[in-house]
Design an enzyme around this catalytic site. Structure first.
Site, PDB file in Angstrom:
ATOM      1  N   ASN A   1      -1.211 -14.770 -16.283  1.00 11.23           N
ATOM      2  CA  ASN A   1      -0.882 -15.412 -15.018  1.00 11.23           C
ATOM      3  C   ASN A   1      -0.793 -16.924 -15.111  1.00 11.23           C
ATOM      4  O   ASN A   1      -0.138 -17.565 -14.296  1.00 11.23           O
ATOM      5  CB  ASN A   1      -1.907 -15.020 -13.951  1.00 11.23           C
TER       6      ASN A   1
ATOM      7  N   GLN B   1       1.698  -9.782 -13.012  1.00  8.91           N
ATOM      8  CA  GLN B   1       2.656 -10.879 -13.151  1.00  8.91           C
ATOM      9  C   GLN B   1       3.978 -10.432 -13.770  1.00  8.91           C
ATOM     10  O   GLN B   1       5.004 -11.083 -13.586  1.00  8.91           O
ATOM     11  CB  GLN B   1       2.054 -12.010 -13.999  1.00  8.91           C
TER      12      GLN B   1
ATOM     13  N   GLY C   1       1.907  -6.144  -4.992  1.00 13.05           N
ATOM     14  CA  GLY C   1       2.978  -6.462  -4.073  1.00 13.05           C
ATOM     15  C   GLY C   1       3.243  -7.943  -3.884  1.00 13.05           C
ATOM     16  O   GLY C   1       4.391  -8.388  -3.915  1.00 13.05           O
ATOM     17  N   HIS C   2       2.207  -8.739  -3.687  1.00 16.55           N
ATOM     18  CA  HIS C   2       2.453 -10.133  -3.309  1.00 16.55           C
ATOM     19  C   HIS C   2       2.887 -11.004  -4.476  1.00 16.55           C
ATOM     20  O   HIS C   2       3.196 -12.179  -4.288  1.00 16.55           O
ATOM     21  CB  HIS C   2       1.226 -10.736  -2.593  1.00 16.55           C
TER      22      HIS C   2
ATOM     23  N   THR D   1      -6.133   6.917   5.265  1.00 16.19           N
ATOM     24  CA  THR D   1      -4.762   7.067   5.745  1.00 16.19           C
ATOM     25  C   THR D   1      -3.897   5.953   5.182  1.00 16.19           C
ATOM     26  O   THR D   1      -4.248   4.774   5.257  1.00 16.19           O
ATOM     27  CB  THR D   1      -4.728   7.026   7.283  1.00 16.19           C
TER      28      THR D   1
ATOM     29  N   CYS E   1     -12.374 -26.085  -9.303  1.00  9.83           N
ATOM     30  CA  CYS E   1     -13.171 -27.168  -8.753  1.00  9.83           C
ATOM     31  C   CYS E   1     -14.450 -26.609  -8.153  1.00  9.83           C
ATOM     32  O   CYS E   1     -14.406 -25.728  -7.291  1.00  9.83           O
ATOM     33  CB  CYS E   1     -12.377 -27.927  -7.683  1.00  9.83           C
TER      34      CYS E   1
END
Length: 409
Positions: free
Chosen positions: A174, A202, A221-222, A258, A346
């Protein structure tokens, strides 16, 4: 379902400029998350409104949702070369990784199962491995990578034992985009009777994938223009896994609950669009833009730009570089016209080097100066020109440091 949802290019579908990117900085953080394709959003909308039925219901309200889930399953399967029944929908890539690793270890029945992974895996895999050690008595071997972030198959071969039940190696990193030699690694695992899992979060949609040599593969998905909250795990027929959610038997009994029809539809449409992109040369267009960005930076900042990861065996959209004389987070803070990532984390104001770059053998200075610039469906030549100019200008200013005080009046 409208034909253009699959067949059209973004421009033909009225999405040449994504509304979420309009007026904002140049978006070069597609590896973090992708904008939801408007065609994906349109396809899922009916299942958030009129087509509300439970896909498991036998009456008419469940018919269209049930058919939509199975159509989406077939679309995801087609993208990766699987059979539809081998696709299990999950709520995320991390959950799919958990189902694969925990599921395989528990189902093995081995009193001291051996799991092998490698040092630059996503935390979803590495942290699951640590949990398997704590909670299930697993013995985990984390293999080193070379300076390009690649795992040598010979290193895996030497680590395999008769107690190895699972090997988990990602398809593409990634941060650097490094592409692991998955086919070779999977073949070695198979010769020792171990299952092979590949986190392709990726890689899916960016490069061709074929699961025929694999046992388990994660899709997210994203990372491919669908919403957050949906993923899938390919589970080869015959592979036994302990369920990740117990209950009503949905998703082959591996993930009860579901089904979220709208999100399953979204992932299916996104998979179909990704397959179309792969077939029509979209990755080559993006690779051209990535290489142009790298060329502009390297030429303008001669001797200061260093590529992190392999030059050839990487994702077509990913450029990870370190620029001498400037910290990555400082450089991005000085270029608000560019949205990108560093590899550092960070903690209470203190930045720590990327574990991925550290595992590749890079020292703290190089790791802290790293930038991850990742392109995608809506990246343009103008974006690259704008981003390159802004980064070059900021890097030159940062290297010069603060101006010397003028003479006293």
């Amino acid at each position: 379902m409208k034909d253009w949802l699959i067949d059209a290019t973004p421009a033909q579908a009225g999405a040449s400029a994504h509304p979420g990117l309009a007026g904002g900085p140049v978006y070069l953080d597609y590896n973090a998350t992708t904008p939801v394709d408007p065609r994906v959003a349109e396809a899922m909308l009916p299942y958030l409104t009129n087509l509300f039925g439970n896909p498991s219901s036998s009456h008419s309200y469940g018919e269209q949702p049930g058919a939509a889930v199975e159509r989406a399953r077939a679309q995801v399967a087609a993208l990766i070369g699987a059979r539809p029944r081998e696709v299990v929908f999950t709520a995320s890539g991390s959950e799919a990784d958990l189902l694969a690793l925990r599921g395989a270890v528990i189902a093995s029945g081995h009193p001291r199962p051996h799991v092998i992974t490698q040092a630059t895996e996503h935390p979803a895999v590495l942290e699951t491995c640590r949990a398997l050690e704590r909670l299930h008595g697993a013995r985990v071997t984390t293999l080193p990578v070379d300076g390009a972030g690649l795992l040598d198959p010979a290193v895996l071969e030497a680590a395999l034992t008769d107690e190895t039940v699972l090997v988990s190696v990602m398809a593409a990193n990634n941060e650097t985009g490094a592409l692991q030699p998955i086919a070779d690694l999977a073949a070695l695992a198979r010769t020792r009777g171990a299952l092979f899992h590949c986190d392709a979060a990726q890689a899916a949609g960016k490069i061709p994938l074929d699961v025929q040599a694999l046992d388990l593969l994660t899709v997210v998905g994203h990372k491919m223009y669908a919403p957050k909250g949906i993923g899938a795990l390919y589970v080869r027929d015959g592979v036994a896994l302990e369920p990740v959610v117990y209950g009503g038997g949905q998703e082959r009994g591996l993930r009860a609950g579901t089904e979220n029809v709208a999100l399953a539809v979204a992932l299916g449409i996104a998979a179909g669009l990704a397959a179309h992109d792969l077939a029509t040369g979209a990755p080559a267009r993006i690779a051209h833009l990535r290489d142009d960005l790298q060329r502009r930076l390297t030429t303008a900042l001669q001797g200061r730009v260093h590529l992190n990861g392999p030059a050839e065996h990487r994702l077509p959209n990913t450029l990870n570089i370190s620029i001498d004389g400037v910290l990555g987070h400082d450089l991005l803070a000085a270029t608000p016209s560019v949205a990108a990532s560093t590899g550092s984390a960070c903690h209470s104001g203190t930045h720590t080097p990327s574990p991925v770059l550290s595992a590749m053998g890079h020292d703290a200075a190089r790791a802290l100066s790293a930038l991850r610039l990742s392109l995608g469906r809506w990246s343009t030549e103008a974006d690259i020109e704008t981003a390159a100019a802004a980064l070059i200008n900021a890097a030159r200013i940062r290297e010069q440091g603060p101006a010397a005080p003028g003479p006293e009046a």
